[in-house]
Design a protein around this motif. Structure first.
Motif, PDB file in Angstrom:
ATOM      1  N   GLY A  69       0.899  -1.040   0.305  1.00  0.00           N
ATOM      2  CA  GLY A  69       0.335   0.087  -0.190  1.00  0.00           C
ATOM      3  C   GLY A  69       0.753   1.138   0.251  1.00  0.00           C
ATOM      4  O   GLY A  69       1.670   1.061   0.274  1.00  0.00           O
ATOM      5  N   THR A 129      -4.946  -0.157   1.617  1.00  0.00           N
ATOM      6  CA  THR A 129      -4.824  -0.191   0.353  1.00  0.00           C
ATOM      7  C   THR A 129      -3.589  -1.686   0.675  1.00  0.00           C
ATOM      8  O   THR A 129      -4.265  -2.423  -0.726  1.00  0.00           O
ATOM      9  CB  THR A 129      -3.869   1.259  -0.367  1.00  0.00           C
ATOM     10  N   ASP A 133      -4.967  -5.276  -1.519  1.00  0.00           N
ATOM     11  CA  ASP A 133      -3.551  -5.864  -2.402  1.00  0.00           C
ATOM     12  C   ASP A 133      -3.439  -7.230  -1.717  1.00  0.00           C
ATOM     13  O   ASP A 133      -3.141  -8.323  -2.838  1.00  0.00           O
ATOM     14  CB  ASP A 133      -2.241  -4.860  -2.383  1.00  0.00           C
ATOM     15  N   THR A 287      -8.223   7.740  -2.685  1.00  0.00           N
ATOM     16  CA  THR A 287      -8.404   7.029  -1.549  1.00  0.00           C
ATOM     17  C   THR A 287      -7.501   7.292  -0.247  1.00  0.00           C
ATOM     18  O   THR A 287      -8.494   7.633   0.473  1.00  0.00           O
ATOM     19  CB  THR A 287      -7.680   5.663  -1.720  1.00  0.00           C
ATOM     20  N   TYR A 293     -10.194   2.230   1.324  1.00  0.00           N
ATOM     21  CA  TYR A 293     -11.238   2.063  -0.069  1.00  0.00           C
ATOM     22  C   TYR A 293     -12.603   1.795   0.478  1.00  0.00           C
ATOM     23  O   TYR A 293     -13.684   1.892   0.061  1.00  0.00           O
ATOM     24  CB  TYR A 293     -10.781   0.684  -0.486  1.00  0.00           C
ATOM     25  N   HIS A 324      -2.848   1.085  -7.667  1.00  0.00           N
ATOM     26  CA  HIS A 324      -4.121   0.946  -7.216  1.00  0.00           C
ATOM     27  C   HIS A 324      -5.212   2.335  -7.503  1.00  0.00           C
ATOM     28  O   HIS A 324      -6.093   2.108  -7.427  1.00  0.00           O
ATOM     29  CB  HIS A 324      -3.767   1.655  -4.983  1.00  0.00           C
TER      30      HIS A 324
END
Ligand code: NPG
Length: 395
Positions: A69, A129, A133, A287, A293, A324
């Motif tokens: 992230g 983030t 992932d 974000t 998110y 992202h």
């Protein structure tokens, strides 16, 4: 995919897609890294000029898997109050201890564990983030797919900083149109607004053109800002104070051009209030600004339900944050070109392989590989790392 009602720290509830790992997973460690990234050329906005920045990266480890992230905070509290150092502190001393050693099954659960903490949205987004992932990699699916994305490529625009002269600006506009960018956004501030905008519009009557003031004006400047109505702009972004809604609503009543809010929309509740107040007709999504998110997806669903155009902003991210943004912009509600440029727009060398490239049609491909869909260049990352720390449950 399941639909669920979710409430998060910034408040508000909405029906959003949740992001889940295949089974509940134990969060083992959080690696923080401050990485030096030099820009190809300085980038100037109404709040300052940056030529080199430190990017804070987050690597979340869980049962042998990992996810990357990015924290989009800058070195100085200019765009918002957060900095890479405040984010490092929030992540290491508060968020990591609240999460590590425990199991989470979804993004909603992760957000709930952090809900008692106030603020620090960029730090929060760094973790969210990384978790998304990780979840996508564990599912063997692309991040875009896990977030509910539908596009295979995302149309993009470019943001051009304040220049020393109008001629220098015209040259940059030309160059980026030739590269294929589908929308030009000009940074403006008092003293650099109507004239450069008029010059660009005169030269390029047909292009999608917008301006972004980064909160450089007040309502007292309303009469001056009305002059921008002449130039058929797609939007005027965040002309007034960073935390304002009501003055924007008053200005929007007088302007023909749609206002777009960036800084002022810090979460779902603020987005709802902005739309209710008529403070904007377009929303910029970042974000980092909204806390990750969980809020971003909720705001996406809100805008979609209300028919409000949405687009993905940019914060000079490294390839990790850029990846992202690409995944997020693949959602159906992102109806306008985003500030998602090719890696080369800002950096000679990116932290990911392959780097992000612009297609001649002005779009960027949405990767299909699991997770963010790019490999992190660990050699280059190592070379650029100024500080690293691995936080574990009993550290
Ligand atoms: O393409 O990543 C990009 C930059 C787009 O103009 C851009 N970002 O206000 O949205 C903004 C601005 C910004 C840059 C804000 C850096 C904060 C830091």
């Amino acid at each position: 995919m399941t639909r669920r009602v979710q409430a998060t720290a910034a408040g508000g509830a909405a029906t959003v897609e949740d992001v889940k790992t295949p089974t509940p997973i134990r969060l083992d460690a959080l690696e923080l890294r401050l990485v030096r990234m030099d820009l190809i050329e300085p980038f100037e906005t109404s709040f300052g000029r940056v030529s080199s920045r430190r990017v804070l990266l987050v690597r979340l480890e869980a049962e042998g898997a990992f996810g990357w992230g990015e924290v989009v905070a800058g070195d100085e509290p200019l765009y918002s109050y957060e900095t890479v150092e405040t984010a490092w502190h929030a992540l290491r001393d508060h968020f990591a201890p609240a999460l590590l050693g425990g199991r989470v099954a979804s993004l909603a659960e992760l957000a709930a564990r952090l809900a008692r903490f106030r603020g620090h949205p960029m730090a929060r987004a760094g973790i969210e983030t990384a978790y998304a992932d990780l979840a996508a990699r564990l599912r063997g699916e692309s991040l875009s797919h896990v977030l509910g994305g539908v596009r295979t490529e995302v149309p993009v625009g470019v943001s051009l900083g304040i220049q020393a002269t109008v001629d220098a600006l015209l040259l940059r506009v030309e160059r980026h149109l030739e590269l294929g960018y589908r929308r030009i956004k000009l940074k403006i501030k008092p003293g650099w607004d109507v004239d450069p905008v008029a010059a660009v519009r005169r030269r390029h009557p047909g292009i999608l053109l917008s301006v972004d003031a980064n909160a450089a004006y007040t309502l007292e400047d309303g009469a001056h800002l009305l002059k921008l109505d002449e130039f058929d702009l797609l939007m005027i972004e965040q002309p007034l104070q960073h935390d304002d809604l009501l003055d924007h609503a008053a200005l929007q009543k007088k302007l023909k051009t749609p206002l777009c809010l960036d800084e002022s929309i810090t979460g779902l509740r603020r987005a709802e209030q902005a739309l209710a107040a008529g403070a904007c007709r377009i929303v910029n999504m970042k974000t980092g600004r909204v806390g990750g998110y969980s809020q971003a997806l909720a705001i996406h669903d809100l805008c979609r339900a209300r028919g409000v155009p949405l687009w993905c902003g940019g914060m000079l991210e490294s390839g990790i944050g850029r990846a992202h943004n690409i995944a997020l912009a693949s959602l159906v509600g992102f109806t306008l070109p985003g500030d998602i440029s090719a890696s080369r727009r800002y950096y000679d060398r990116d932290l990911i392989v392959p780097e992000v490239e612009l297609r001649p049609n002005g779009a960027i491909a949405v990767p299909e590989a699991p997770g963010i869909g790019f490999d992190v260049d660990m050699d280059y990352l190592g070379a650029q790392t100024e500080r690293a720390e691995r936080v574990t449950p009993h550290a």
